[in-house]
Every structure is written in C-alpha cells, then in structure tokens.
Design an enzyme around this catalytic site. Sequence first.
Site, PDB file in Angstrom:
ATOM      1  N   ASP A 100       0.815  -1.226   0.000  1.00 13.30           N
ATOM      2  CA  ASP A 100       0.000   0.000   0.000  1.00 13.30           C
ATOM      3  C   ASP A 100       0.847   1.273   0.000  1.00 13.30           C
ATOM      4  O   ASP A 100       0.463   2.283   0.594  1.00 13.30           O
ATOM      5  CB  ASP A 100      -0.967   0.026   1.198  1.00 13.30           C
ATOM      6  CG  ASP A 100      -1.759  -1.257   1.319  1.00 13.30           C
ATOM      7  OD1 ASP A 100      -2.221  -1.738   0.279  1.00 13.30           O
ATOM      8  OD2 ASP A 100      -1.905  -1.766   2.435  1.00 13.30           O
ATOM      9  N   GLU A 101       1.991   1.241  -0.666  1.00 13.16           N
ATOM     10  CA  GLU A 101       2.861   2.432  -0.711  1.00 13.16           C
ATOM     11  C   GLU A 101       2.466   3.375  -1.848  1.00 13.16           C
ATOM     12  O   GLU A 101       3.101   4.418  -2.022  1.00 13.16           O
ATOM     13  CB  GLU A 101       4.332   2.018  -0.910  1.00 13.16           C
ATOM     14  CG  GLU A 101       4.931   1.181   0.217  1.00 13.16           C
ATOM     15  CD  GLU A 101       4.763  -0.311  -0.050  1.00 13.16           C
ATOM     16  OE1 GLU A 101       4.073  -0.678  -1.030  1.00 13.16           O
ATOM     17  OE2 GLU A 101       5.308  -1.109   0.739  1.00 13.16           O
ATOM     18  N   LYS A 145       2.158   2.136  -5.117  1.00 10.63           N
ATOM     19  CA  LYS A 145       2.948   1.666  -6.267  1.00 10.63           C
ATOM     20  C   LYS A 145       2.193   1.825  -7.581  1.00 10.63           C
ATOM     21  O   LYS A 145       2.787   2.101  -8.608  1.00 10.63           O
ATOM     22  CB  LYS A 145       3.332   0.186  -6.080  1.00 10.63           C
ATOM     23  CG  LYS A 145       4.308  -0.049  -4.956  1.00 10.63           C
ATOM     24  CD  LYS A 145       4.687  -1.509  -4.842  1.00 10.63           C
ATOM     25  CE  LYS A 145       3.558  -2.392  -4.402  1.00 10.63           C
ATOM     26  NZ  LYS A 145       3.038  -2.144  -3.051  1.00 10.63           N
ATOM     27  N   ALA A 150      -3.149  -8.157  -4.167  1.00  7.29           N
ATOM     28  CA  ALA A 150      -2.623  -6.800  -4.397  1.00  7.29           C
ATOM     29  C   ALA A 150      -3.764  -5.868  -4.794  1.00  7.29           C
ATOM     30  O   ALA A 150      -4.781  -6.311  -5.320  1.00  7.29           O
ATOM     31  CB  ALA A 150      -1.592  -6.837  -5.512  1.00  7.29           C
ATOM     32  N   GLY A 151      -3.565  -4.598  -4.547  1.00  4.45           N
ATOM     33  CA  GLY A 151      -4.551  -3.616  -4.984  1.00  4.45           C
ATOM     34  C   GLY A 151      -3.814  -2.373  -5.422  1.00  4.45           C
ATOM     35  O   GLY A 151      -3.227  -1.680  -4.597  1.00  4.45           O
ATOM     36  N   HIS A 152      -3.769  -2.125  -6.703  1.00  7.62           N
ATOM     37  CA  HIS A 152      -3.038  -0.966  -7.215  1.00  7.62           C
ATOM     38  C   HIS A 152      -4.022   0.050  -7.784  1.00  7.62           C
ATOM     39  O   HIS A 152      -4.803  -0.255  -8.684  1.00  7.62           O
ATOM     40  CB  HIS A 152      -2.016  -1.412  -8.273  1.00  7.62           C
ATOM     41  CG  HIS A 152      -0.911  -2.236  -7.691  1.00  7.62           C
ATOM     42  ND1 HIS A 152       0.009  -2.906  -8.439  1.00  7.62           N
ATOM     43  CD2 HIS A 152      -0.587  -2.487  -6.398  1.00  7.62           C
ATOM     44  CE1 HIS A 152       0.855  -3.540  -7.637  1.00  7.62           C
ATOM     45  NE2 HIS A 152       0.500  -3.308  -6.395  1.00  7.62           N
ATOM     46  N   GLN A 181       2.617  -5.983  -3.032  1.00 11.52           N
ATOM     47  CA  GLN A 181       2.898  -5.962  -1.580  1.00 11.52           C
ATOM     48  C   GLN A 181       4.172  -5.149  -1.298  1.00 11.52           C
ATOM     49  O   GLN A 181       4.568  -4.339  -2.129  1.00 11.52           O
ATOM     50  CB  GLN A 181       2.993  -7.384  -0.995  1.00 11.52           C
ATOM     51  CG  GLN A 181       1.676  -8.158  -1.005  1.00 11.52           C
ATOM     52  CD  GLN A 181       1.405  -8.888  -2.299  1.00 11.52           C
ATOM     53  OE1 GLN A 181       2.290  -9.517  -2.878  1.00 11.52           O
ATOM     54  NE2 GLN A 181       0.185  -8.817  -2.784  1.00 11.52           N
ATOM     55  N   THR A 184       3.066 -12.406   3.383  1.00  9.78           N
ATOM     56  CA  THR A 184       2.370 -13.106   2.318  1.00  9.78           C
ATOM     57  C   THR A 184       3.237 -14.312   1.925  1.00  9.78           C
ATOM     58  O   THR A 184       4.276 -14.560   2.552  1.00  9.78           O
ATOM     59  CB  THR A 184       2.056 -12.161   1.133  1.00  9.78           C
ATOM     60  OG1 THR A 184       1.180 -12.827   0.227  1.00  9.78           O
ATOM     61  CG2 THR A 184       3.319 -11.700   0.403  1.00  9.78           C
ATOM     62  N   PRO A 222      -9.687  -0.816   7.424  1.00  3.88           N
ATOM     63  CA  PRO A 222      -8.898   0.368   7.777  1.00  3.88           C
ATOM     64  C   PRO A 222      -7.449  -0.046   8.007  1.00  3.88           C
ATOM     65  O   PRO A 222      -7.188  -1.085   8.624  1.00  3.88           O
ATOM     66  CB  PRO A 222      -9.530   0.874   9.078  1.00  3.88           C
ATOM     67  CG  PRO A 222     -10.457  -0.176   9.541  1.00  3.88           C
ATOM     68  CD  PRO A 222     -10.701  -1.147   8.417  1.00  3.88           C
ATOM     69  N   ARG A 223      -6.508   0.728   7.496  1.00  5.86           N
ATOM     70  CA  ARG A 223      -5.102   0.381   7.695  1.00  5.86           C
ATOM     71  C   ARG A 223      -4.611   0.898   9.043  1.00  5.86           C
ATOM     72  O   ARG A 223      -5.018   1.970   9.484  1.00  5.86           O
ATOM     73  CB  ARG A 223      -4.244   0.990   6.586  1.00  5.86           C
ATOM     74  CG  ARG A 223      -4.545   0.382   5.236  1.00  5.86           C
ATOM     75  CD  ARG A 223      -3.737   1.017   4.125  1.00  5.86           C
ATOM     76  NE  ARG A 223      -4.181   0.526   2.827  1.00  5.86           N
ATOM     77  CZ  ARG A 223      -4.215   1.244   1.709  1.00  5.86           C
ATOM     78  NH1 ARG A 223      -3.807   2.502   1.723  1.00  5.86           N
ATOM     79  NH2 ARG A 223      -4.644   0.726   0.593  1.00  5.86           N
ATOM     80  N   SER A 238       5.260  12.313  -4.246  1.00  4.65           N
ATOM     81  CA  SER A 238       3.898  12.544  -4.727  1.00  4.65           C
ATOM     82  C   SER A 238       3.133  13.376  -3.702  1.00  4.65           C
ATOM     83  O   SER A 238       3.316  13.235  -2.489  1.00  4.65           O
ATOM     84  CB  SER A 238       3.186  11.228  -5.043  1.00  4.65           C
ATOM     85  OG  SER A 238       2.668  10.636  -3.880  1.00  4.65           O
ATOM     86  N   VAL A 239       2.289  14.259  -4.235  1.00  5.02           N
ATOM     87  CA  VAL A 239       1.584  15.214  -3.365  1.00  5.02           C
ATOM     88  C   VAL A 239       0.067  15.142  -3.581  1.00  5.02           C
ATOM     89  O   VAL A 239      -0.650  16.100  -3.293  1.00  5.02           O
ATOM     90  CB  VAL A 239       2.108  16.659  -3.598  1.00  5.02           C
ATOM     91  CG1 VAL A 239       3.522  16.817  -3.091  1.00  5.02           C
ATOM     92  CG2 VAL A 239       2.028  17.047  -5.090  1.00  5.02           C
TER      93      VAL A 239
HETATM   94  P1  IMP Z   1      -2.256 -12.911   1.899  1.00  4.34           P
HETATM   95  O1  IMP Z   1      -1.290 -12.371   0.901  1.00  4.34           O
HETATM   96  O2  IMP Z   1      -3.700 -12.723   1.491  1.00  4.34           O
HETATM   97  O3  IMP Z   1      -1.947 -14.320   2.297  1.00  4.34           O
HETATM   98  O4  IMP Z   1      -2.113 -12.035   3.245  1.00  4.34           O
HETATM   99  C1  IMP Z   1      -0.943 -12.096   4.087  1.00  4.34           C
HETATM  100  C2  IMP Z   1      -0.666 -10.715   4.680  1.00  4.34           C
HETATM  101  O5  IMP Z   1      -0.249  -9.835   3.642  1.00  4.34           O
HETATM  102  C3  IMP Z   1      -1.861 -10.046   5.355  1.00  4.34           C
HETATM  103  O6  IMP Z   1      -1.386  -9.257   6.440  1.00  4.34           O
HETATM  104  C4  IMP Z   1      -2.402  -9.123   4.273  1.00  4.34           C
HETATM  105  O7  IMP Z   1      -3.126  -8.049   4.808  1.00  4.34           O
HETATM  106  C5  IMP Z   1      -1.105  -8.687   3.619  1.00  4.34           C
HETATM  107  N1  IMP Z   1      -1.237  -8.276   2.214  1.00  4.34           N
HETATM  108  C6  IMP Z   1      -1.348  -9.087   1.138  1.00  4.34           C
HETATM  109  N2  IMP Z   1      -1.396  -8.364   0.011  1.00  4.34           N
HETATM  110  C7  IMP Z   1      -1.320  -7.077   0.375  1.00  4.34           C
HETATM  111  C8  IMP Z   1      -1.282  -5.846  -0.356  1.00  4.34           C
HETATM  112  O8  IMP Z   1      -1.315  -5.808  -1.601  1.00  4.34           O
HETATM  113  N3  IMP Z   1      -1.178  -4.714   0.388  1.00  4.34           N
HETATM  114  C9  IMP Z   1      -1.085  -4.751   1.738  1.00  4.34           C
HETATM  115  N4  IMP Z   1      -1.091  -5.857   2.453  1.00  4.34           N
HETATM  116  C10 IMP Z   1      -1.214  -7.019   1.783  1.00  4.34           C
END
Ligand code: IMP
Length: 431
Positions: free
Chosen positions: A13-14, A16, A39-41, A225, A240, A309-310, A418-419
């Site tokens: 979640d940086e 990317k 992942a979520g980009h 990640q 992960t 929530p992070r 980034s701003v």
């Molecule tokens: P998994 O990858 O679903 O097995 O999750 C393992 C750990 O990695 C958990 O703490 C997830 O929240 C974290 N995680 C997996 N993918 C991401 C990502 O893309 N961003 C942030 N945390 C992640």
Amino acid sequence: MPLKILVGTQWGDEGKGRIIDLLSAQADIIARYNGGDNAGHTVTIKDKTFKLHLIPSGIIHEHTLGILGNGLVINPKSLLTEIMMLQDAGITVDPERLKISFAAHLITPGHIALDRAREVLLGKGQIGTTGRGIGPTYTDKISRKGLRMVDMLDLSLFEEKIKIHLEKVNRELLYNFQTTAFDIDPVVEEYLAYAKVLKDYIVDTGAFLDIALHEGKQVLAEGAQGVLLDVDHGSYPFVTSSNVTATGVFTGLGIGITPVENVIGATKAFQSRVGAGPFPTELDGEVALHLRGSGSKPWDEFGTTTGRPRRVGWLDGVLLRYARRVNGLTDLVLTKLDVLRGLPEIKVCTAYKDENGETALPPMGVSQIEQYQPVYTTLPGWQEDLMGVRKWDDLPDNAQNYVRFVEEISGVKVMLASVGPERSQVVEVPA
Ligand code: IMP
C-alpha cells in the site's frame, strides 16, 4: 538491456500503482512477478480511478504490453472481471497486449476456502490474510501439487486435474477443519469455461521477455505488496507467501539479473499496515486519524482489496534501511507527502532500543521487531497544502527538509515525491 524494478519498501500500500503508471510512460512492457489478486493498485487519471488487482497498472497507457509472470498465482475469475472492467473503460486488453506465463499457478475456490478455514483455526494468531487463497495456492506449488496455466491447454487433462484437486480440498475441509465441502461439478464447469477464454493469453513469458530485452525494449517489473511482507525477508509469519523483494523478479519472470538498470523503492511518507503483525511505530489517537483519513476519499488509508482500515504510524527509518539492503535500492519515490500537512511536528524512527541499548538495523531480520521500542527524531511540520505544488522550489522548507531527512536515514536518493493521488501530482526531487 534495460530493466527497471519497482518494489514496495513497507507492508504494501505504498502507492505503487500510481508510480507504475508514471514510469510506464517510458516503458514498453510492464510485468508482474509475484502475488495475485491480494494486491490492490490504484491509478487515478483526472476524474477516473482504476483499482487493479492482477493486471499490471501500466496497461492503462495505450503503448504498453502487460505480463503476468510465472511467479504469480492467478484467480481466473478475478482476472476476467478485471479484463472486462478495463474493456468497459475503453482500454484494449487482448492476447496481443496481455501475456500470461504457462507456469503461473491457478487459484481455485478450494484454495480460497482453505485460506479462510486456516485463518479461523488460527483464532487470535490470525495473519489477517486477504482471504484470496494466496497461501494455499503457493503451498500447493511448493509441494508440487499445483494447477498451472499450462494445464488449461489440454481440457480433458485439466478436467481430471481440477477434480483431483477439489476432491483433496474437500477431504481437508471435512476432516481437518470440520467445515462443509463444496459441490465440485459447477467449479469444474466454471474452470473449463475460463480455460477456453484464457488459452490464447498463455505463452512462455520468460522467453518473450528475453527477446524483448535483447531488442532493447524497456521493461518495468511491478512488485506487489512490500518487502516487509516477503516470505523470506518480512515479519514472518505475518507475511504473504511470495518473494516480494527485487530479487523475486528473476525467479518470478524467468530472466537473469544482468538487465537491471535500477531498483526503485516506493515508500509512503509514513508507515501503514493491514492485517496482523508487529508494527513498532504504530500510532493511535489524533495523529493516527490524521494519517488514516476518514475513508471518505479514495486515497484514505483503507485497503484497496479488502476495504479494511489500515493501521498507521510514523515512518520507520530502521525498516527503510533494511529495505535498501534486501532490495539493493538505487532510488526512492516518496508518496503521500501531502498527507503530513497540518501536523505541528513529524517523527521519524531512526533506531530501535531494548534493554541492551540502541540498534540502527534489526538484528534478526524483521521477524523479532516487536521486542524493540522506536527511537525518534522529531522534525518540524508544515501547514501549507502541497496538492497544487509541482516544483521542488515551491515546496515549503520543512517539507523539503523531510524529504532530505528520508534520504539521510535510508542512504538512498529520493527521485520523486507525490503530493496527491492524481497522475500529475508529483514533484521531481533534485539531486
Ligand atoms: P495474503 O497475501 O492474502 O496471504 O495475506 C498475508 C498478509 O499480507 C496479510 O497481512 C495481508 O493483509 C497482507 N497483504 C497481502 N497483500 C497485500 C497488499 O497488496 N497490500 C497490503 N497488504 C497485503
């Protein structure tokens, strides 16, 4: 032979996605090498926001080609949903523009059920996975029982393999986890249908990349990640199941190390984490609310994949130095600098301490870090809104000082800050 690598230096979640989008302007090929739809980009272009989980974020540029390398675990349902979402937005995604490695592994509903069942069994010790079946799919890969994309090319063999896999999963669900088994036939039907659509996308992506690199094409490897979630180098067991670090690029894409030009680390201006595990600089209270946001804006700190929530905290310089070491970082991109605005002072962790004194690097990797207290350096904050700033000289002095301090504690130069979430909201940082 120019290969650029972009990795996350924290717990994911940086930001990317938006950096990849920027770097893609100069790239021909964008390749994912690890993970799956955990992942979520996020990429924001003007008023359009794209949330991508599998397809490389650079595909949004018309001239690029996307690769899903052998290091990935792929849920075909998520992949096809994403392909359709992009097509609906007018972005071409077809076998010419997206190539999937024959050796990438397939996630099934069986893996997802096992992921959830394993988490329930862990109780308080839960990892907090994304529930996407990532761990069980990599487990099958390593124990040589996995289903691969190449299996989809022979439908009758695929049918047999997927049945055997699902029967095994059902036995595990019933006897190890005492949960209900699921109906196998509809899943088999579903996967045979996916195979018919995806077969044209499946190639030897390693060979394809090798040719492209020799032809001088610019390749960008897109990490998912962050290094602190790497199965070898992260805060084990709260990680992960893949190699997230830059070195994972070579096994995850099937190419050698010689083409590397630079390794860019995406670093958020503060620390965040979803899921369980140690977090020395974690905050609660007002500063945490400031950093996290309320969830009302797309760039607030809520997981792109899970919506959770992070957890948030001050930037951890000890972990950033560690990220430099395990990735061989050559540059940093500092994201979300604008979010720090309005804080009277900003802390950065510069060392850890315990009863034996201070340490500048985590002594046993990062799996033991919960035993340390952070040692902070406090810097003055700034009140000015940075979202409209595009030039380094227009940044307030204290924001410039913050960027320089990050360079000092990490030993890596910051190339961009980034701003804001939009593509254009970046400031080039002079050497
Ligand atoms: P998994 O990858 O679903 O097995 O999750 C393992 C750990 O990695 C958990 O703490 C997830 O929240 C974290 N995680 C997996 N993918 C991401 C990502 O893309 N961003 C942030 N945390 C992640």
